[in-house]
Motif scaffolding. Structure first.
Motif, PDB file in Angstrom:
ATOM      1  N   PRO A 114      -0.592  -5.201  -1.779  1.00 24.18           N
ATOM      2  CA  PRO A 114      -0.273  -6.368  -0.950  1.00 24.18           C
ATOM      3  C   PRO A 114       0.834  -6.066   0.050  1.00 24.18           C
ATOM      4  CG  PRO A 114       0.657  -6.632  -3.144  1.00 24.18           C
ATOM      5  CD  PRO A 114      -0.183  -5.394  -3.187  1.00 24.18           C
ATOM      6  N   GLU A 138       6.431 -14.418  -5.817  1.00 24.35           N
ATOM      7  CA  GLU A 138       5.289 -13.542  -5.605  1.00 24.35           C
ATOM      8  C   GLU A 138       4.741 -13.061  -6.946  1.00 24.35           C
ATOM      9  OE1 GLU A 138       6.354  -9.944  -3.573  1.00 24.35           O
ATOM     10  OE2 GLU A 138       8.242  -9.754  -4.666  1.00 24.35           O
ATOM     11  N   ASN A 182       2.679  -7.453  -6.669  1.00 25.64           N
ATOM     12  CA  ASN A 182       3.420  -7.060  -5.473  1.00 25.64           C
ATOM     13  C   ASN A 182       4.619  -6.196  -5.843  1.00 25.64           C
ATOM     14  OD1 ASN A 182       1.668  -9.136  -4.735  1.00 25.64           O
ATOM     15  ND2 ASN A 182       3.033  -9.894  -3.149  1.00 25.64           N
TER      16      ASN A 182
END
Length: 363
Positions: A47, A263, A267
């Protein structure tokens, strides 16, 4: 450049749950050892919100992120290198990966059996490390004999390498992983052996929801070990990541906010893996495709071009480079050019993380 990581750990620590959550592969996850019979390989997109930002501005038709290949290995038990459990067949599957993701269980749950009956990250890490050392020692012992014979016949390359092989054997016999016994400059001398303990390690502390925001004592213990070794460490909740993987973007965002997170753990893990291996990203941008490319930190422009195609490196002329901040400010490549924000860089230019580049070449 592709990045691959092998996921190791004891049975029932959450390896396959994490693998299922963050990769395109789907391993069976069950509450008993050895449910992963064969190595499962999955591809996960790394990501990077910069990719979407660039793609939106240039109105690209296709986005291609960088990818991480994950290899999920069946749970190892004490004695695996000597054939215990399902034996050492699985250790061979991680010889070709770039890094090791060592999953450590850092949560209590009476419904999920621990193979040793209790939670003890230090003990669990030592068990896995010992099995990897034994596997490497077996490899080195066989090759020391072979290399010594070649050295006696006067082969200069073998005479040099046998010294390193003997050093590796001594280190492993003393219980020292290869990555801690050799410098970065020396490790290439052992490359052909594909030693598991020569690979960099990222510890993955698998927690329950209660420890997501604040480390529990188990996570603290793992971080201490990682710090002492100079290894990386990330915290992740496998079950939460598994739930997140099933949600659409809007629901995922709301779910993360309810947990107090900004997040997904993926990630954090992907960034940590990149940092561990000294990698970075540059981008190519166009109407047809906007793409993220993985290179080593310190790579020059020709080397970075070679990741796209060897012809780009061989026939490199120059690189047209600009920054995302400037693209956001001016809104198009044409306006960037008018503002003098696109630089011409030559063969000596060291590519920076986040550079947007167009290569000029002639073959």
């Amino acid at each position: 450049m592709s990045l691959s990581a092998g996921i190791v750990g004891l049975p029932n620590v959450g390896k396959s749950t994490i693998f299922n959550a963050i990769s395109s592969g789907k391993a069976e996850a069950a509450n008993y050892p050895f449910c992963t019979i064969d190595p499962n390989t999955g591809i996960v997109a790394v990501p990077d919100p910069r990719l979407r930002t660039i793609a939106d501005i240039v109105q690209t038709k296709k986005e291609v992120p960088a990818f991480l290949e994950l290899v999920d290995i069946a749970g190892l038990v004490k004695g695996a290198s000597r054939g215990e459990g399902l034996g050492n067949q699985f250790l061979g599957h991680i010889k070709s990966v770039d890094a090791i993701l060592h999953v450590v269980r850092c949560y209590e749950n009476d419904d999920i059996t621990h193979v040793h009956g209790s939670i003890d990250p230090k003990r669990d890490i030592e068990i896995i490390e010992t099995e990897l050392i034994f596997k490497d020692l077996d490899t080195v012992e066989k090759n020391v004999v072979r290399m010594a014979k070649q050295a006696k016949n006067g082969d200069k390359d073998s005479q040099r390498k046998v010294v390193y092989y003997e050093r590796a054997k001594t280190a492993l016999e003393q219980g020292t992983p290869i990555r801690r016994a050799f410098t970065e400059e020396e490790l290439p001398e052992l490359n052909e052996l594909h030693l598991i303990t020569s690979k960099r390690v990222l510890y993955v502390a698998n927690v329950n929801e209660d420890a997501l925001l604040e480390d529990n004592d188990y996570v603290t213990a793992v971080r201490k070990i990682a710090d002492e070794e100079g290894a990386g460490c990330v915290k992740i909740c496998g079950k939460i990541e598994e739930e997140l993987a099933e949600l659409d973007p809007e629901d995922k965002k709301e779910f993360l906010e309810d947990l107090g997170l900004t997040e997904p753990g993926l990630n954090i893990l992907a960034r940590a893996a990149y940092d561990l291996l000294g990698l970075q990203t540059y981008f190519t941008a166009g109407v047809k495709e906007t793409r993220a490319w993985t290179i080593n930190k310190g790579d020059t422009a020709p080397k970075a071009a070679g990741v796209i195609h060897s012809d780009f490196e061989r026939g490199f002329i120059s690189a047209r480079v600009y920054q995302l901040a400037d693209l956001i400010q001016f809104g198009s490549e044409a306006k960037l050019k008018e503002a003098g924000k696109i630089r011409q860089e030559g063969k000596e230019y060291v590519v920076q993380d986040g550079d947007i580049i167009e290569f000029l070449f002639n073959v």
